[in-house]
Write a protein that holds these residues in place. Structure first.
Motif, PDB file in Angstrom:
ATOM      1  N   ALA A   1      34.706 -91.077 115.579  1.00  0.00           N
ATOM      2  CA  ALA A   1      34.612 -92.485 115.573  1.00  0.00           C
ATOM      3  C   ALA A   1      34.546 -93.101 117.119  1.00  0.00           C
ATOM      4  CB  ALA A   1      35.234 -92.788 114.528  1.00  0.00           C
ATOM      5  N   PRO A   2      34.403 -94.078 117.536  1.00  0.00           N
ATOM      6  CA  PRO A   2      35.093 -94.508 118.837  1.00  0.00           C
ATOM      7  C   PRO A   2      36.294 -94.734 118.429  1.00  0.00           C
ATOM      8  CG  PRO A   2      32.871 -95.887 117.681  1.00  0.00           C
ATOM      9  CD  PRO A   2      34.133 -94.738 116.666  1.00  0.00           C
ATOM     10  N   GLU A   3      36.876 -94.548 119.860  1.00  0.00           N
ATOM     11  CA  GLU A   3      38.306 -94.256 120.629  1.00  0.00           C
ATOM     12  C   GLU A   3      38.625 -93.520 119.365  1.00  0.00           C
ATOM     13  OE1 GLU A   3      39.019 -98.220 121.175  1.00  0.00           O
ATOM     14  OE2 GLU A   3      37.543 -98.742 122.129  1.00  0.00           O
ATOM     15  N   LYS A   4      38.931 -92.514 118.940  1.00  0.00           N
ATOM     16  CA  LYS A   4      39.382 -91.796 118.544  1.00  0.00           C
ATOM     17  C   LYS A   4      39.069 -90.262 117.887  1.00  0.00           C
ATOM     18  CE  LYS A   4      40.390 -94.525 113.684  1.00  0.00           C
ATOM     19  NZ  LYS A   4      40.058 -94.868 112.355  1.00  0.00           N
ATOM     20  N   GLU A   5      40.160 -89.308 118.123  1.00  0.00           N
ATOM     21  CA  GLU A   5      39.978 -87.853 117.761  1.00  0.00           C
ATOM     22  C   GLU A   5      39.090 -87.451 117.135  1.00  0.00           C
ATOM     23  OE1 GLU A   5      44.487 -87.273 120.128  1.00  0.00           O
ATOM     24  OE2 GLU A   5      43.677 -85.793 118.624  1.00  0.00           O
ATOM     25  N   ARG A   6      38.341 -86.641 117.597  1.00  0.00           N
ATOM     26  CA  ARG A   6      37.685 -85.820 116.596  1.00  0.00           C
ATOM     27  C   ARG A   6      37.799 -85.015 115.493  1.00  0.00           C
ATOM     28  NH1 ARG A   6      32.509 -82.208 119.472  1.00  0.00           N
ATOM     29  NH2 ARG A   6      32.531 -84.139 120.336  1.00  0.00           N
ATOM     30  N   GLU A   7      37.862 -85.092 113.931  1.00  0.00           N
ATOM     31  CA  GLU A   7      39.073 -84.412 113.546  1.00  0.00           C
ATOM     32  C   GLU A   7      37.697 -83.174 113.093  1.00  0.00           C
ATOM     33  OE1 GLU A   7      40.573 -86.854 110.406  1.00  0.00           O
ATOM     34  OE2 GLU A   7      38.542 -88.262 109.908  1.00  0.00           O
ATOM     35  N   GLY A   8      38.182 -82.699 111.727  1.00  0.00           N
ATOM     36  CA  GLY A   8      37.699 -82.010 110.870  1.00  0.00           C
ATOM     37  C   GLY A   8      37.957 -82.273 109.601  1.00  0.00           C
ATOM     38  N   VAL A   9      36.336 -82.305 108.992  1.00  0.00           N
ATOM     39  CA  VAL A   9      36.475 -82.901 107.467  1.00  0.00           C
ATOM     40  C   VAL A   9      35.880 -82.034 106.800  1.00  0.00           C
ATOM     41  CG1 VAL A   9      34.437 -84.521 106.626  1.00  0.00           C
ATOM     42  CG2 VAL A   9      35.246 -85.254 108.706  1.00  0.00           C
TER      43      VAL A   9
ATOM     44  N   ALA B   1      34.504 -68.154 114.726  1.00  0.00           N
ATOM     45  CA  ALA B   1      35.006 -67.293 114.161  1.00  0.00           C
ATOM     46  C   ALA B   1      36.830 -67.762 113.517  1.00  0.00           C
ATOM     47  CB  ALA B   1      35.359 -66.065 115.128  1.00  0.00           C
ATOM     48  N   SER B   2      36.779 -68.243 113.814  1.00  0.00           N
ATOM     49  CA  SER B   2      38.530 -69.136 113.159  1.00  0.00           C
ATOM     50  C   SER B   2      38.033 -69.103 112.002  1.00  0.00           C
ATOM     51  CB  SER B   2      38.832 -69.751 114.340  1.00  0.00           C
ATOM     52  OG  SER B   2      40.043 -69.994 113.220  1.00  0.00           O
ATOM     53  N   THR B   3      39.570 -69.003 111.069  1.00  0.00           N
ATOM     54  CA  THR B   3      39.277 -69.637 109.628  1.00  0.00           C
ATOM     55  C   THR B   3      39.878 -71.053 109.705  1.00  0.00           C
ATOM     56  OG1 THR B   3      41.748 -68.255 109.684  1.00  0.00           O
ATOM     57  CG2 THR B   3      39.602 -66.953 108.736  1.00  0.00           C
ATOM     58  N   LEU B   4      40.162 -71.337 110.774  1.00  0.00           N
ATOM     59  CA  LEU B   4      40.825 -73.055 110.918  1.00  0.00           C
ATOM     60  C   LEU B   4      39.435 -73.537 111.142  1.00  0.00           C
ATOM     61  CD1 LEU B   4      43.730 -71.905 113.677  1.00  0.00           C
ATOM     62  CD2 LEU B   4      44.179 -71.657 110.913  1.00  0.00           C
ATOM     63  N   CYS B   5      40.148 -74.726 110.252  1.00  0.00           N
ATOM     64  CA  CYS B   5      39.492 -75.875 110.507  1.00  0.00           C
ATOM     65  C   CYS B   5      39.493 -76.788 111.136  1.00  0.00           C
ATOM     66  CB  CYS B   5      38.620 -76.631 108.788  1.00  0.00           C
ATOM     67  SG  CYS B   5      37.964 -78.326 108.912  1.00  0.00           S
TER      68      CYS B   5
ATOM     69  N   VAL C   1      39.042 -74.452 117.734  1.00  0.00           N
ATOM     70  CA  VAL C   1      39.112 -73.328 117.608  1.00  0.00           C
ATOM     71  C   VAL C   1      37.070 -72.939 117.723  1.00  0.00           C
ATOM     72  CG1 VAL C   1      41.201 -73.182 117.379  1.00  0.00           C
ATOM     73  CG2 VAL C   1      38.854 -73.317 115.679  1.00  0.00           C
ATOM     74  N   MET C   2      36.271 -73.640 117.499  1.00  0.00           N
ATOM     75  CA  MET C   2      34.935 -73.517 117.079  1.00  0.00           C
ATOM     76  C   MET C   2      33.688 -73.857 118.409  1.00  0.00           C
ATOM     77  SD  MET C   2      34.279 -73.919 113.710  1.00  0.00           S
ATOM     78  CE  MET C   2      35.950 -73.940 112.719  1.00  0.00           C
ATOM     79  N   SER C   3      33.123 -72.563 118.039  1.00  0.00           N
ATOM     80  CA  SER C   3      32.609 -71.944 119.695  1.00  0.00           C
ATOM     81  C   SER C   3      31.504 -73.093 119.805  1.00  0.00           C
ATOM     82  CB  SER C   3      32.244 -70.714 119.330  1.00  0.00           C
ATOM     83  OG  SER C   3      33.969 -70.480 119.529  1.00  0.00           O
ATOM     84  N   TYR C   4      30.909 -73.563 118.472  1.00  0.00           N
ATOM     85  CA  TYR C   4      29.830 -73.711 118.742  1.00  0.00           C
ATOM     86  C   TYR C   4      29.354 -74.968 117.660  1.00  0.00           C
ATOM     87  CZ  TYR C   4      28.747 -68.543 119.698  1.00  0.00           C
ATOM     88  OH  TYR C   4      29.237 -67.228 119.887  1.00  0.00           O
ATOM     89  N   TRP C   5      28.160 -75.745 118.680  1.00  0.00           N
ATOM     90  CA  TRP C   5      28.633 -77.116 118.185  1.00  0.00           C
ATOM     91  C   TRP C   5      27.226 -77.742 117.831  1.00  0.00           C
ATOM     92  CZ3 TRP C   5      32.479 -79.851 116.642  1.00  0.00           C
ATOM     93  CH2 TRP C   5      33.476 -79.799 116.837  1.00  0.00           C
TER      94      TRP C   5
END
Length: 122
Positions: A40-48, A100-104, A108-112
């Motif tokens: 969201a605007p002015e917020k950090e990206r978070e894993g949903v 490849a990571s098991t963390l959400c 650590v995500m490689s592709y977007w």
């Protein structure tokens, strides 16, 4: 070459539902975590929410538990995020990502993908 393409973003009223889709090319779901992240605007990206490649276990951020459901269709190379009872705080750009990571975790995500805008407003 890995490509992720989101669709389904829209404007929806509070309490409404949306389903986001992420079509993936060049990636094997069995060996990668695929997830939905939002910013969201002015917020950090978070894993949903994420779905793990090896056993299809799922992870949800607390604010999404009971309202969102992640699923995977291997035949269509597609990951979905069903979002119900949407709230104004859910408004954000939603990104599909894989790694490849098991963390959400976005770090650590490689592709977007490029993102899909979800706006919850009356």
């Amino acid at each position: 070459q890995v490509q992720l393409r989101e669709s389904g973003g829209a404007v929806v009223q509070p309490g409404g539902s949306l389903r986001l889709s992420c079509v993936a090319h060049g990636i094997n779901f069995d060996y990668n975590t695929v997830g939905w992240f939002r910013q969201a605007p002015e917020k950090e990206r978070e894993g949903v929410s994420c779905i793990m490649g090896n056993d299809q276990s799922t992870h949800y951020v607390d604010s999404a538990k009971g309202r969102f459901t992640i699923s995977r269709d291997d035949a269509k190379n597609t990951v979905y995020l069903q979002m119900n009872d949407l709230k104004r705080d859910d408004s954000a750009v939603y990104y599909c990502a894989a790694g490849a990571s098991t963390l959400c975790d976005p770090s650590v995500m490689s592709y977007w993908g490029k993102g899909a805008l979800v706006t919850v407003s009356s």
